[in-house]
Design an enzyme around this catalytic site. Structure first.
Site, short mmCIF file in Angstrom:
data_model
loop_
_atom_site.label_atom_id
_atom_site.label_comp_id
_atom_site.label_asym_id
_atom_site.label_seq_id
_atom_site.Cartn_x
_atom_site.Cartn_y
_atom_site.Cartn_z
N GLU A 89 -12.63 -0.19 24.84
CA GLU A 89 -13.59 0.91 24.67
C GLU A 89 -14.06 1.39 26.06
O GLU A 89 -14.09 2.57 26.34
CB GLU A 89 -14.75 0.41 23.83
CG GLU A 89 -15.60 1.52 23.26
CD GLU A 89 -16.72 0.96 22.41
OE1 GLU A 89 -16.75 -0.26 22.17
OE2 GLU A 89 -17.57 1.77 22.00
N ARG A 134 -8.25 -17.43 19.45
CA ARG A 134 -8.22 -17.79 18.01
C ARG A 134 -6.82 -17.68 17.43
O ARG A 134 -6.52 -18.28 16.40
CB ARG A 134 -9.25 -16.97 17.24
CG ARG A 134 -10.64 -17.56 17.38
CD ARG A 134 -11.74 -16.60 17.04
NE ARG A 134 -12.02 -15.72 18.15
CZ ARG A 134 -12.57 -14.53 18.06
NH1 ARG A 134 -12.89 -14.05 16.89
NH2 ARG A 134 -12.78 -13.82 19.14
P1 AMP Z 1 -8.30 -5.16 19.05
O1 AMP Z 1 -7.48 -5.27 20.30
O2 AMP Z 1 -9.32 -4.06 19.11
O3 AMP Z 1 -7.43 -5.08 17.80
O4 AMP Z 1 -9.16 -6.48 18.94
C1 AMP Z 1 -8.62 -7.65 18.46
C2 AMP Z 1 -9.12 -8.85 19.21
O5 AMP Z 1 -10.53 -8.81 19.41
C3 AMP Z 1 -8.83 -10.11 18.41
O6 AMP Z 1 -8.33 -11.10 19.31
C4 AMP Z 1 -10.16 -10.49 17.80
O7 AMP Z 1 -10.35 -11.88 17.88
C5 AMP Z 1 -11.22 -9.75 18.61
N1 AMP Z 1 -12.15 -8.97 17.76
C6 AMP Z 1 -12.28 -7.62 17.74
N2 AMP Z 1 -13.22 -7.23 16.89
C7 AMP Z 1 -13.73 -8.35 16.33
C8 AMP Z 1 -14.73 -8.62 15.33
N3 AMP Z 1 -15.42 -7.62 14.72
N4 AMP Z 1 -14.97 -9.90 14.98
C9 AMP Z 1 -14.28 -10.90 15.56
N5 AMP Z 1 -13.33 -10.72 16.51
C10 AMP Z 1 -13.05 -9.46 16.89
#
Ligand code: AMP
Length: 173
Positions: free
Chosen positions: A98, A61
């Site tokens: 996680e 995205r």
């Molecule tokens: P993080 O590495 O935990 O910051 O996760 C970010 C990535 O995971 C991004 O590329 C987001 O597109 C996806 N992502 C994580 N949580 C969500 C959520 N609740 N809704 C949509 N996409 C998410």
């Protein structure tokens, strides 16, 4: 105002892709041409006049939002991808999930030493993905001028993980 537009057009999908996750679905926003233009302009705005030379978007995205931001800033775009997708020589970063770990890759020639780079993704959650992306830039000698996301899940404090690298988000939940 981009924030109101985003709040109106983001669809919350409970328990996707697994129980307990509230997925922020951007597809209603992408389907609305005025909203898409407003949000991509707002994402680019903080980086105008900052000497940015390259925009990177994180699969997948981040590609959607990163490319129009690169156009708005008048610079080139490069994709950060999941392992094994990029055809040329790459640098790789692992980061903790996680459960387990994930990796992202960037072409070695995507960033030149000293180049000022902006990293774009749709959403900041724990910050693992964006931090790994910044490390890829820095390993190639680039400078992270900033990171831009449409949505920040503030309660997960991903910003802290980014260690002071500047992040702009358009909406915070
Ligand atoms: P993080 O590495 O935990 O910051 O996760 C970010 C990535 O995971 C991004 O590329 C987001 O597109 C996806 N992502 C994580 N949580 C969500 C959520 N609740 N809704 C949509 N996409 C998410």
């Amino acid at each position: 105002m981009a924030e109101a537009t985003i709040r109106r057009l983001i669809r919350d999908v409970p328990d996707f892709p697994k129980p307990g996750i509230l997925f922020k679905d951007i597809t209603p926003l992408l389907a609305d041409p005025a909203a898409l233009a407003e949000v991509t302009d707002a994402l680019a705005a903080p980086f105008r006049g900052q000497g940015v030379e390259r925009v990177l978007g994180i699969e997948s995205r981040g590609f959607i939002f990163g490319t129009p931001v690169a156009r708005a800033l008048g610079c080139g775009f490069a994709p950060i991808r999941k392992p094994g997708k990029l055809p040329w020589r790459t640098v790789t970063e692992s980061y903790a999930l996680e459960y387990g770990e994930d990796r992202i890759e960037l072409h070695e020639d995507a960033v030149a030493p000293g180049q000022r780079v902006v990293v774009i993704d749709d959403l900041l959650a724990t910050g693992g993905t964006l931090t790994a992306a910044c490390k890829l830039v820095e390993r190639l000698g680039g400078v992270v001028a900033g990171c831009g996301v449409v949505i920040e899940l503030g309660f997960l404090d991903g910003r802290a993980r980014l260690g002071g690298r500047p992040v702009t988000s358009l909406v915070r939940y």
